[in-house]
Design an enzyme around this catalytic site. Structure first.
Site, PDB file in Angstrom:
ATOM      1  N   THR A 113      41.651  35.401  46.044  1.00 37.45           N
ATOM      2  CA  THR A 113      42.720  35.364  47.048  1.00 37.45           C
ATOM      3  C   THR A 113      43.873  36.328  46.751  1.00 37.45           C
ATOM      4  O   THR A 113      44.654  36.644  47.644  1.00 37.45           O
ATOM      5  CB  THR A 113      43.291  33.937  47.193  1.00 37.45           C
ATOM      6  OG1 THR A 113      43.842  33.544  45.935  1.00 37.45           O
ATOM      7  CG2 THR A 113      42.235  32.955  47.638  1.00 37.45           C
TER       8      THR A 113
ATOM      9  N   THR B  84      38.388  33.107  42.426  1.00 37.54           N
ATOM     10  CA  THR B  84      38.419  31.690  42.036  1.00 37.54           C
ATOM     11  C   THR B  84      37.291  30.900  42.686  1.00 37.54           C
ATOM     12  O   THR B  84      36.725  29.980  42.089  1.00 37.54           O
ATOM     13  CB  THR B  84      39.798  31.083  42.400  1.00 37.54           C
ATOM     14  OG1 THR B  84      40.781  31.766  41.635  1.00 37.54           O
ATOM     15  CG2 THR B  84      39.876  29.607  42.107  1.00 37.54           C
TER      16      THR B  84
HETATM   17  N1  ASP Z   1      43.070  35.302  40.468  1.00 35.18           N
HETATM   18  C1  ASP Z   1      42.162  34.887  41.501  1.00 35.18           C
HETATM   19  C2  ASP Z   1      41.586  36.108  42.196  1.00 35.18           C
HETATM   20  O1  ASP Z   1      42.192  36.640  43.072  1.00 35.18           O
HETATM   21  C3  ASP Z   1      42.849  34.021  42.478  1.00 35.18           C
HETATM   22  C4  ASP Z   1      41.962  33.430  43.529  1.00 35.18           C
HETATM   23  O2  ASP Z   1      40.849  33.824  43.762  1.00 35.18           O
HETATM   24  O3  ASP Z   1      42.430  32.475  44.189  1.00 35.18           O
HETATM   25  O4  ASP Z   1      40.551  36.520  41.847  1.00 35.18           O
END
Ligand code: ASP
Length: 322
Positions: free
Chosen positions: A86, A14
């Site tokens: 994340t 993200t």
């Molecule tokens: N779906 C995303 C990922 O893990 C979530 C994020 O980065 O916060 O790539």
């Protein structure tokens, strides 16, 4: 003051994504982080986009690539910052922490709001990670996760909230440190861990969650599926239903390592109850307790242990260790 050389490895997530007109979040052709020009006094950055992937697309093969890039960087740098999605950040950080014995700081960060969203936390977290990586007190602390003004140890950190920017927490150990406007403060040092190299990450190790009324059928089916080991998120301190315990016995009779963690979000798993399905009997039967890590981390630890040909007590000790 000497200049700190920091290697930045962007991997996607993200923090590197955009929100489109419908409010959906997606990966773009390029990574907006590579255009961010952060000027931190006495810090010299070398920036590489090693991947641009959502972290659901990242697995042990990518983790190994990251690990090798860091090893290759050797003593050229005073620290490494990795930006990452994340969703699996805790796994990549744990993998690197378990397989790298480098002394310089390795700091991972991400964001909960994409690059063009209102209140985006990406650049702020990126800058925080750079500050931590450039700090002399961050050496010899294993891999660190920095988000939302907090510093967490890879060993204990987990994603606790689906959307909140304060998502990362360390339920067992507590937050390791804080960033304020002017300071970086650490509250404790970690106990030593055993670091092992890893070369082959192609192992089949599913994670299964226990529940009331769980039967042994799935466990028996898995025994026939050529798995290398299994992690079970057991009930409470590490207990199972009678039927699941019998399924575990079946796996053990086929020499498949069974690792138990707790499905509880907080606390340590250990053998307490002495009846069928109780932790004491499970351990007596040959189950291994991975005391203080969650299922997704225990899976990586078992993978690393097996790749190092650890067996019996050696494997048990390795997984037991904090
Ligand atoms: N779906 C995303 C990922 O893990 C979530 C994020 O980065 O916060 O790539």
């Amino acid at each position: 003051m000497t200049t700190k050389k920091i290697l930045v490895l962007h991997t996607g997530g993200t923090i590197s994504m955009y929100e489109d007109q419908d409010g959906d979040v997606e990966t773009g052709a390029d990574n907006p982080l590579t255009d961010v020009k952060l000027v931190i006094p006495n810090v010299d950055l070398t920036v590489e986009s090693i991947f641009n992937l959502p972290s659901e697309h990242i697995g042990p093969v990518h983790m190994l690539q990251l690990q090798q890039r860091i090893l290759e960087a050797g003593n050229e740098f005073d620290g490494v910052v990795i930006t990452h999605g994340t969703d699996t950040l805790e796994e990549t950080s744990f993998f690197l922490d378990s397989t790298l014995s480098t002394h310089f700081p390795i700091v991972m960060t991400g964001a909960m709001r994409s690059s063009n969203e209102l209140g985006s936390d990406g650049i702020y977290n990126y800058q925080s990670a750079l500050r931590v990586a450039a700090n002399d007190n961050s050496w010899d602390r294993g891999v660190l996760v920095v988000m939302n003004d907090e510093i967490h140890a890879a060993r204990f950190v987990t994603k606790t909230h689906t959307t909140n920017v304060a998502t990362f927490g360390s339920p067992i150990s507590g937050t390791m440190g804080l960033l304020t406007k002017r300071q970086i403060i650490y509250f404790y040092n970690l106990p030593k861990r055993r670091v092992l190299p890893v070369s082959n990450v192609q192992k089949s190790i599913p994670v299964l969650k226990a529940y009331a009324g769980m039967d042994g059928q799935l466990l028996e089916l898995l025994a026939a599926a050529n798995i290398d080991g299994i992690v079970i998120e057991a009930l409470g301190a590490g207990n199972l239903s009678k039927e699941a315990a019998n399924g575990v016995l079946y796996l053990l009779s086929r020499d498949i390592p069974v690792v138990i963690v707790s499905r509880s979000f907080n606390g340590v798993a250990e053998p307490v109850y002495d009846y069928l399905g109780g932790g004491v009997q499970l351990e007596r039967d040959g189950v291994i307790f991975a005391t203080s890590i969650n299922g997704q981390k225990a899976r990586l630890k078992l993978l690393i242990g097996l790749d190092n040909q650890l067996t019996d007590n050696d494997l048990r000790e390795y997984l037991h260790q904090l």
